[in-house]
Design a protein around this motif. Sequence first.
Motif: not given
Length: 1011
Positions: A535-559
């Motif tokens: 239950x606690x992972x969702x928000x952290x995953x959302x934040x990291x997806x945004x960060x990885x997209x900005x860094x151009x790491x689409x593979x990790x952002x998709x995960x």
Amino acid sequence: MVGAKSRGRSAKRGRDSRRRPTELRYRVPNPPPLFVGREKETALLAAAIRRAPLTVVWGLGGLGKTSLVAHVLHKRFPARVRQTVWVPISNTAAPDNAAIEVLRAVTEANGIRDIDWRALLADRTLLAGTVVELVDKLGCWVVVDDLHHGDDTGDAARAFLSTIARYAAKGRWIATSRLDPNLDDISEQVIAIGAISDGVLSKLARACAPSLLAADVARVVASAAGSPWRLRRAVMTSSGRAADNSRGVFSGLPPGAASLLVDLSQLAIPVSEQFLSQLRPTARRLKLSGLEKRGLIERAPTGIRVTDVARSLIVEETTKRDRRDSAQNVATCLGEEQNRHPTDVRLGVEAMRLWAELGEPTRIAGILARHGNTFIEAGHAGTLCNLLAPFQTAGVLPWRLRAAVEVGDGKTLDALGDPAPTDATSTALWARALFLRGRTADATSMAALARQRAVAEKNATLAFDVGLFESHVTGIAGAPRKALALLKRLRAPNGVARLQQASDRARWLHAIGSDREALLQAETAWRRIRELAPRERREVFERLASVYTGLGRLTRATEAATGAAEPLGDGSKRVGPYRTRRTIILQAALAIDNGRLSDGEQLLDAIRPSLEESPALSPYLAGLDIQRRTAAGDLADLPSAIRSLAAEAERKQNVYVYSWAKMYQVVNETLRGESPAASWEWPPAIPVQSGAEGLALELRRVRQAVRFGKELGGREMIRSASRSDAIDVRVLARIVAAEIALLRGHEERALAQAESARQLAASEGWRLLECEAIEALCAISLVAHDANALKSHAARLAELGKALPSDRFSAEARFFDLATTNPTSSPHILEQLALLIASAPVVARRVRRLLCGSASSRADEIARCDSLDALVIEAFTQAMGNATFETIAAPASGPAREWRAGWGLDETRRTVWLSDGTSVDLSTQGLMWSILAALASQGGASTKESLVERVWPGRTYHPLRDDTRLHVAIRRLRTVLENDADVPKRLVTTETGYAFGDAEPVRRLVHRGND
């Protein structure tokens, strides 16, 4: 095979028989013992249930909608009755409670207790989708009874039904309502029921009371007005004689029954007999079955309630004072019962509804102080918003704020007005409400005040939460360094908070250009995220997806985005939203960057209905739609959409969306061949970005400027971008460097840069950037006259263009491929490409320049080209060999820059291409070709005399001898040139002869050395 099928059916019956039966309180009630008439409606309803997932039964009150549904289920689908969930919708204050009530019933009926109401209500527009997904997963049927309750306009019901009709698959849904759903898409699934005929009502009356005389039957049938409910009430009296409806609802009732009915009429929820005994002790002595037979109350597994028709009659026959006294008594008893049974939240919510109608905020505040958290956690935030809306008192305001933020839609937040909270909790809630309303600057200052108050109140957890929010809003407003400074001062109280802090730190480090450090922060958080509970992972995953997209790491952002898109339920049978609004936006952004434009469009369509409810998220949706349309080649009216987005972002002080809008302004200007503006407008309230997003914008500006002979510091910018840790920025820098090298004549260097860009983009899944890199490779290969490489690159671009799908990239691929297959053999294809100015403007203007001829005085008016266009056009012309296009005749009217597809003559092959993309071979039709060639040589018009002398050399024109022959030849020619030979447009008759028509341009493909 027969045996195998039989075993399969037996196994299926065995599995069905082992299904958990629905809890008693949610089972389908028994139909009336005497059910007569409605044969047609019964057949229609049964057929509709078999045909499609959703069926709606509607009609006025008292006509037997509920009885009809129960009858059909028991008689036509008996095997499904025990797996059907019956959900009566309460007449609550929230008009959109249907999805909540259904979800609560379905989960309880199937033994699911753990529901993430907070996450579900935070994305209210997706709640209905979650319910539909869950019902399909469980394979159950659902009856939503009285869907009209709490929904005077029917808008909420229509929205809920539309979601069911669109997405339901395995389950079956049946809804009853007093309102016509007015849904054209399911019109064949809507069954309207009207009044029952007098003949059927007579049979029902005799069946209910066989001793009735004929006169009594006639009287009760007349008083029933087609309603079986009114008929039963008229027939069933304590004396067994027919009652007169005009004598009132309380006529002939036993002592104490009237008071009990008045109390029940106050309630919007069914209650137990035990509660009735506490409410009115005299209820113990009453025979409720008698009230039920008269149609005044109805009993179901969920409890006892007054029928809807009886409720309206009771209100008509009681005074306001009596109803107020009754409401106070009922509300007091409900509150006491809630205290004895804290988990039965329906009781407390109903008590608050009554106190709200009575105008008693102090009573409401008392209930909230004891049970408010339980109400919110149980999914009643929306109901609280409606109940508490009239009150601004100190005891109610914090709960009103909290409920509004939990719901998060724009209308609810706007209804708050501008309260002035005094404590830290309310101030923090108001800060979030301001942000959700798009008031970023106000939200920032309010968050700072909330943090100060939390520190003063020594509430460390709240101080951290609101500090995290303050840094988030500060960063979005364009102050990432200040956001980092705020984060540094915060002290995380637990592991979840530490990962949230780390992911936010990574985001703002990226914003200031410290991508390497940002990546280290993100990777640290990524390694530790599995330590958290699901239950606690969702928000952290959302934040990291945004960060990885900005860094151009689409593979990790998709995960990360996949981790944020939590499934409906896990091993513990927990239910939460299958996707949140933020998750959908992330998934849409990743899909578009990855070249899955159709997937991205579907995701955007899923979130689009929540635009009005999510003013803070709406700019991101609009920006993604602009990005998708640009890639797909849907460019019509896009400049105005970009201007609107920039204006909205400026108004909300959203730096990132504003920069995004400006970048796509440059991209679309470059696609349309427009030179850079003389001055670059940037509002003073919007700071210029310094991170990867800022670099991407500047690279796009450099690319546009270089094509028009301007530098804009391109070398230094490309050098800086090439060192970026953001992969997409590096790819874009190499593409721009390749184009600059090509324009300066360094073809090998250009090829190396473009190929490097293509490989890097492909390795990380940046399909749109890969397409841009391949476009550059095609241009380089064409200029370098490397036909093999050009054919390979064009084939790959065509493959990607089809997969995306993208009209823009597909047209680019077709244009470049033509250069490898002798372009002069396909002028009809060029005519079609020239029309694609709204989807593939680069191709269209290049082809237009080729078709109109560079020497034409209208060339610049028709197709203004930049320096890269000119290079490509020159190379394409060389690929055409000795051939050039000339315009013989142009349309006589229309704006100077209006382009029309034309037709023309290929003199070498003796073929004619037409504007519809087809071609006609006249190489074996010497006479017809000679007529066209003669007209072309004379500028597109000729007298009969001149035409005869040119077509038949040595012959002197004589009208009696030659007119018929010429007419026959022209007629044959029109049959192959014209859409309708009887209404010629391309080859017309003049006063003195014949001419090419002026409806379309007429061209000629001339090979040098030929006249």
